[in-house]
Scaffold this active site. Structure first.
Site, PDB file in Angstrom:
ATOM      1  CB  SER A 164      35.061  34.361  49.485  1.00 50.58           C
ATOM      2  OG  SER A 164      36.075  35.391  49.144  1.00 50.58           O
ATOM      3  CG  ASP A 245      33.389  38.993  42.693  1.00 51.72           C
ATOM      4  OD1 ASP A 245      34.322  39.818  43.361  1.00 51.72           O
ATOM      5  OD2 ASP A 245      33.440  37.796  43.081  1.00 51.72           O
ATOM      6  CG  HIS A 277      33.178  38.565  46.631  1.00 54.31           C
ATOM      7  ND1 HIS A 277      33.377  37.479  45.943  1.00 54.31           N
ATOM      8  CD2 HIS A 277      33.699  38.552  47.964  1.00 54.31           C
ATOM      9  CE1 HIS A 277      34.120  36.771  46.642  1.00 54.31           C
ATOM     10  NE2 HIS A 277      34.139  37.163  47.789  1.00 54.31           N
TER      11      HIS A 277
END
Length: 306
Positions: A164, A245, A277
Site C-alpha cells: 500500500s 482493490d 486490498h
C-alpha cells in the site's frame, strides 16, 4: 465528548481529527514485544535508528542452528502501509507478514519505522525511511552498529518490499538509492497493492502533505512525474495487484510507467484474483495468502543466486 469538541476532519477508515488537534486512529492493531516465535524460531528485536526521533524499527532473524556452519542470507527491507497515518513495524500485522517470509525464505528482515502523519506531516515518512535505509547501508562493510545485520546478512542480496503506502515508500527508496549511489546491491523491488496518487487530488493526502498538490504531479506520490525514475537501483520489479482493490489501476499504471521509462529492467505483474486490498494481512492463513508468500519467496530466491 464535550460539546466544545467537534470533528474538524474525518477520513474514514483511517483517522478522525478534532478541533483540539487530537487525532483518533480508526484502525488500531495491537503491538507485540520482541520475542522468539515458538513455531518458526524466528527471533525479533527492536532498534532505534534515529535516537533524536526515538523511532523503533524491528529486525527479524530466522532460526539459527548453532551446529550448522555460519552462513549469510538475503535481507528484506520492509515498509508497512496504512495511508501514511496508521500502522507500525511493531504490530501484529507486520509480525504475521514477516515471520513466515523470514522463516521460509530464509532471510533477515528489517521493518522500518517512520513518523506518522498528520502529527508529522509528509514528507516526514520519506525522510525517515531514507535515514533508515542509509543506516542499513552503513553495514555494507560488515562493521555497522547492529551485530545481527553484520553477522547474518549478505549485503549483496537485498530486497525492498512494501505494501500500500509502503509500496510508494520503497519505490522512493529504490530511486533515491540509484540517484545517490548507495553501496547496497538491491536485487529486487516488490510492491504489494501499492498506493500512488492520481490526477484527481486525494483529499486525505492533501491534508497529510500540506506542501503537495496530492495528485500525480508530485514525483514522490506518482513516478510518472519523477525525472529520476530511470535511476531505480535494481533490475527486477515484482508488482502485485488485487482484482477487487480500488487501487488496482494504480499498480497497473505503475507497471506501464516503468515500461515506458528509460529504466532497463524486468517487471512481473501479478493479479490476486477475487481478492481485495492487502488481503494477506487480513487473512494470513488463507490458501491465497499462502500462494502469495510462495510467489514472494520464489522471486527472492531466483534473484538471490550468487
Amino acid at each position: 465528548m464535550p460539546s466544545s469538541i467537534q470533528i474538524a476532519h474525518d477520513f474514514p477508515p483511517f483517522i478522525r481529527v478534532y478541533n483540539d488537534d487530537r487525532v483518533e486512529r480508526l484502525i488500531t492493531i495491537p503491538h507485540l514485544p520482541p520475542s522468539t516465535d515458538s513455531i518458526t524460531g524466528v527471533q525479533t528485536k527492536d532498534v532505534v535508528i534515529s535516537p533524536d526521533l526515538e523511532i523503533k524499527s524491528r529486525i527479524f532473524l530466522p532460526k539459527i542452528n548453532p551446529a550448522d556452519p555460519p552462513r549469510k542470507v538475503p535481507l528484506i527491507i520492509y515498509v508497512h502501509g496504512g495511508a501514511f497515518c496508521v500502522g507500525s513495524p511493531l504490530n501484529v500485522a507486520t509480525q504475521g507478514f514477516l515471520t513466515p517470509l523470514v522463516s521460509q525464505t530464509p532471510a533477515v528482515a528489517i521493518a522500518i519505522g517512520y513518523r506518522l502523519a498528520p502529527e508529522h506531516p509528509l514528507p516526514a515518512a520519506y525522510h525517515d525511511c531514507w535515514d533508515a535505509f542509509r543506516w542499513i547501508a552503513s553495514h555494507a562493510s560488515g562493521a555497522g552498529p547492529d551485530p545481527w545485520i553484520n553477522n547474518y546478512v549478505d549485503m549483496s542480496r537485498v530486497f525492498l518490499v512494501g505494501d500500500s503506502a509502503g509500496g510508494n515508500l520503497v519505490h522512493y527508496l529504490a530511486v533515491q538509492a540509484g540517484v545517490n549511489h548507495i553501496g547496497l546491491d538491491i536485487r529486487g523491488l516488490i510492491l504489494l497493492h501499492p498506493f500512488f496518487s492520481q490526477k484527481e487530488p486525494d483529499k486525505l493526502i492533501q491534508y497529510l502533505y500540506p506542501g503537495s498538490s496530492g495528485s500525480n504531479d508530485d514525483p514522490k506520490l506518482n513516478p510518472v512525474s519523477d525525472p529520476d525514475l530511470d535511476k531505480i537501483c535494481c533490475s527486477k520489479v515484482l508488482i502485485m495487484v488485487a482484482e477487487n482493490d480500488s487501487l488496482k489501476p494504480r499498480g497497473v499504471q505503475y507497471n506501464e510507467t516503468l515500461k515506458k521509462s528509460k529504466w532497463e529492467g524486468t517487471i512481473e505483474l501479478v493479479e490476486n484474483k477475487d481478492e481485495d486490498h492487502v488481503f494477506f494481512m487480513l487473512k494470513p492463513s488463507s490458501e491465497k495468502t499462502k500462494a502469495l508468500f510462495q510467489t514472494l519467496i520464489s522471486f527472492i530466491k531466483q534473484n538471490s543466486q550468487i
